[in-house]
Design a protein around this motif. Structure first.
Motif, mmCIF file in Angstrom:
data_model
loop_
_atom_site.group_PDB
_atom_site.id
_atom_site.type_symbol
_atom_site.label_atom_id
_atom_site.label_comp_id
_atom_site.label_asym_id
_atom_site.label_seq_id
_atom_site.Cartn_x
_atom_site.Cartn_y
_atom_site.Cartn_z
ATOM 1 N N GLN A 192 28.944 50.893 32.854
ATOM 2 C CA GLN A 192 30.351 50.661 33.227
ATOM 3 C C GLN A 192 30.413 49.084 33.291
ATOM 4 O OE1 GLN A 192 29.602 53.895 36.607
ATOM 5 N NE2 GLN A 192 31.855 53.700 36.076
ATOM 6 N N ILE A 193 31.426 48.627 33.608
ATOM 7 C CA ILE A 193 31.792 47.160 33.838
ATOM 8 C C ILE A 193 32.623 47.025 35.033
ATOM 9 C CG2 ILE A 193 32.937 45.053 32.945
ATOM 10 C CD1 ILE A 193 32.496 46.303 30.289
ATOM 11 N N ILE A 194 32.457 46.063 36.175
ATOM 12 C CA ILE A 194 33.279 45.549 37.116
ATOM 13 C C ILE A 194 34.168 44.485 36.656
ATOM 14 C CG2 ILE A 194 33.376 45.053 39.521
ATOM 15 C CD1 ILE A 194 30.512 46.195 39.841
ATOM 16 N N SER A 195 35.244 44.758 36.193
ATOM 17 C CA SER A 195 36.032 43.845 35.418
ATOM 18 C C SER A 195 36.574 43.045 36.480
ATOM 19 C CB SER A 195 37.147 44.574 34.863
ATOM 20 O OG SER A 195 38.036 45.210 35.759
ATOM 21 N N ASN A 196 36.986 43.211 37.616
ATOM 22 C CA ASN A 196 37.514 42.435 38.788
ATOM 23 C C ASN A 196 36.832 42.553 40.048
ATOM 24 O OD1 ASN A 196 39.208 40.515 40.065
ATOM 25 N ND2 ASN A 196 40.419 42.150 40.743
ATOM 26 N N PRO A 197 35.442 41.892 40.224
ATOM 27 C CA PRO A 197 34.368 42.073 41.322
ATOM 28 C C PRO A 197 35.115 41.698 42.835
ATOM 29 C CG PRO A 197 33.613 40.359 39.929
ATOM 30 C CD PRO A 197 34.920 40.985 39.370
ATOM 31 N N ASP A 253 31.321 47.934 44.679
ATOM 32 C CA ASP A 253 32.715 48.183 44.267
ATOM 33 C C ASP A 253 32.811 49.471 43.899
ATOM 34 O OD1 ASP A 253 33.463 45.636 45.234
ATOM 35 O OD2 ASP A 253 33.612 44.885 43.147
ATOM 36 N N LEU A 307 25.290 49.767 35.594
ATOM 37 C CA LEU A 307 25.895 48.629 35.255
ATOM 38 C C LEU A 307 24.522 47.965 34.167
ATOM 39 C CD1 LEU A 307 27.010 46.960 38.651
ATOM 40 C CD2 LEU A 307 28.409 47.803 36.687
ATOM 41 N N ASP A 311 24.907 42.096 33.614
ATOM 42 C CA ASP A 311 26.314 42.198 34.215
ATOM 43 C C ASP A 311 26.106 42.054 35.659
ATOM 44 O OD1 ASP A 311 27.356 41.904 31.745
ATOM 45 O OD2 ASP A 311 27.717 44.192 31.618
ATOM 46 N N LYS A 339 30.292 36.018 43.044
ATOM 47 C CA LYS A 339 31.261 36.947 43.929
ATOM 48 C C LYS A 339 30.217 37.110 45.064
ATOM 49 C CE LYS A 339 35.052 38.399 44.744
ATOM 50 N NZ LYS A 339 36.147 37.294 45.074
#
Length: 609
Positions: free
Chosen positions: A361-366, A429, A436, A440, A525
């Motif tokens: 999975q990808i956290i596009s907007n952390p 998130d 992950l 990433d 972040k």
């Protein structure tokens, strides 16, 4: 007190067990499998080795023709005339010999040149594999192995493998081929004399095999002792200030002397067993020469063999016995390479970090929301984190305090997946961190640790280490926020100043500031500050704290601190003890609870009032 500590060190070193060769055949098979990746080069090498050997084998027969020509000329000459020797034939044979030796030299040169390429290509591939492996092994490997021992395996052991492959392996193959070729020609010349020579050769092989069994253990012990000695020296050199501060010089000298003595004894045994076989086989060869000479003389008198052929036979005995001595020596010295290869392969066989799952999975907007759900971590006999649950909302500044060994750093290591949980779950998130990719996940974090790490390179490169392609203005801005810009500009070469171990103009505190500038530039972040200001003075600490407060706005931050003055304004303070969160709240809330935090705070600020 010093005597007690000395005894502890000495007893610990004396109890270190010496590993024996684990599986020589398996290691050799594995090494040969790697060599076969260059099988075409090896085929060419063997071809030219056979060519060189063939030319060498022909030479004694040419010599025998020359000797027989001279002998016949002398024998057929009457007492009243000159020797009737065919010098035209002698010159022709001499030119043939020169041509044979030249071709043998060219063949030998080519096979040695290609074999050097084979050895270096193999070692290069192993170095690449080790470099890649060391980035994949778990942190537990580094926790349980001394740096000096790891470096010894990468440098000393691998160099031993390289040297043996480049010179010893081809010499051994050539020696074996020489023995086979020489014995075959001896049988062709005279089977009786050949039986005597073969008997001597077999006795030499038996003697060599007896020495070989001993040498395996001796060389393994030698390499183990060398690795432990290097690890000990590296450890004491890096801790020399502590050694001097605690007056431990004599204790360290005794410990090093014991390790050095052990290395000396193992080295002596290994070298003795290597060289002892040489004079033994030579003695057996000399006895064989006497017997062969006596029988050959009888055959010459009887007319069954010519003088030239007997001379050729002696050359073939040399070509069989000398390579046998050489092969026995190389075989014994190769045990050191096998022991070294075994230790190198142990690194390649180490357990790696668990791989990323296929469906990442990808956290596009952390945002930075983090939740620990009943996590548990530890080893079989020791649980370090037990049943910790915690929610951290995006942008919160969370401080972690507690006594040494409470589990503060371990909690952070689990968050970054330096270690994997025994049970429970950590989410960022709302996404489980195990879903992950590690790269990433770790890209979300910026870290400043207690032990500052800088590499040999310019200050500019060190600051931009976490953000490739950053321009100079961004680098300078991060340095200003970290309160290190003025110092850098005062240096002779400014941001182009090269840092190295010999550069004494950079203090520990300034190194820490450079690491903080690196974290600022990375613009993560989530921030992790593990005693980030422990090496700076109080005034600088206050300046950095102001910069950090601005930096941490809008970012989730974890601060591990022993000095509670630096975390008073944290949104949440976690008090850990024995792997559990025993208290949590703001600074004011925790003081009113009169618990562990209150005790720690009072211990720091009640004195001297």
């Amino acid at each position: 007190m010093n005597d007690e500590r000395s005894n502890d060190i000495l007893s610990f070193d004396s109890e270190i067990s010496i590993e024996k060769a684990k599986d020589t055949k398996k290691t050799l098979k594995r090494l040969m499998k790697l060599l076969l990746n260059q099988k075409w080069k090896l085929i060419v090498v063997i071809f030219f080795a056979i060519m060189s050997l063939a030319f060498t084998m022909i030479a004694p027969l040419i010599f025998s023709e020359a000797i027989n020509t001279i002998y016949d000329g002398i024998k057929n000459t009457s007492s009243s005339s000159y020797f009737n020797i065919r010098f035209d034939i002698i010159m022709k044979l001499a030119f043939i010999l020169l041509g044979i030796y030249l071709l043998s030299f060219i063949s030998n040169y080519i096979q040695q040149y290609i074999m050097a390429s084979v050895a270096q290509t193999l070692v290069l591939s192993i170095r690449k594999k080790i470099s890649e492996k060391l980035t994949k092994v778990t942190l537990k490997y580094y926790d349980t192995h001394k740096k000096g021992e790891i470096l010894s395996r990468i440098s000393n052991d691998l160099e031993k493998v390289s040297d043996t492959l480049q010179s010893g392996l081809m010499q051994f193959i050539t020696a074996v081929l020489s023995i086979i070729g020489a014995v075959s020609l001896m049988i062709f010349i005279n089977w009786i004399l050949a039986l005597v020579a073969i008997f001597i050769i077999i006795m030499g092989i038996i003697a060599a095999s007896m020495f070989e069994k001993k040498s395996i253990n001796y060389f393994t012990n030698r390499q183990e002792s060398l690795g432990k000695f290097n690890g000990q020296i590296e450890e004491y050199f890096t801790g020399q200030m502590e050694v001097k501060a605690f007056n431990m010089e004599e204790d360290i000298i005794k410990a090093v002397e014991m390790s050095n003595e052990k290395l000396y004894l193992d080295e002596k045994k290994a070298q003795f067993i290597t060289y002892a076989i040489n004079p033994l086989i030579r003695l057996m060869n000399q006895v064989g020469y006497v017997v062969i000479a006596a029988i050959g003389a009888i055959f010459a008198i009887q007319g069954r063999l010519s003088i030239g052929i007997i001379q050729a036979f002696f050359q073939y005995v040399d070509q069989a016995s000398e390579p046998l001595t050489e092969a026995a020596y190389i075989l014994n010295s190769m045990q050191a390479a096998i022991a070294s290869a075994e230790r190198v392969f142990e690194i390649l066989d180490e357990v790696e970090e668990a791989g990323d799952i296929a469906d990442n999975q990808i956290i596009s907007n952390p945002k930075g929301n983090i939740e620990f759900k009943n996590i548990r971590f530890g080893y079989e006999k020791e649980i370090l984190i037990s049943g910790v649950s915690l929610k951290v909302t995006a942008g919160q500044k969370v401080a972690i305090v507690g006594p040494t060994g409470a589990g503060k750093t371990t909690l952070i290591n689990l968050l970054i997946r330096f270690y994997d949980l025994n049970s429970g779950k950590i989410e960022i998130d709302g996404i489980d961190i195990t879903n992950l990719k590690r790269s990433d996940l770790r890209a979300l974090f910026g870290m400043v640790l207690q032990d500052s790490w800088l590499f040999d390179g310019s200050i500019k490169d060190n600051i931009s280490y976490g953000r490739e392609g950053a321009d100079i203005s961004e680098i300078q801005n991060s340095a200003r926020l970290a309160k290190i810009d003025d110092f850098i500009r005062a240096l002779p070469h400014g941001y182009d100043t090269v840092l190295s171990d010999e550069n004494s103009s950079i203090s520990q505190g300034q190194k820490q500031l450079l690491c903080i500038a690196r974290a600022i530039l990375a613009d993560p972040k989530i921030l992790i500050l593990d005693e980030a200001t422990s090496s700076v003075d109080t005034r600088t600490e206050l300046e950095i704290q102001n910069a950090m407060d601005n930096l941490m706005k809008g970012r989730t931050s974890f601060i591990i601190a022993h000095r509670l003055s630096t975390i008073k304004n944290a949104d949440k303070i976690l008090v850990m003890d024995k792997g559990n969160i025993v208290e949590q709240g703001t600074h004011g809330e925790l003081l009113t609870k009169n618990g562990l935090y209150n005790k720690i705070y009072n211990s720091q600020f009640s004195h001297g009032k």
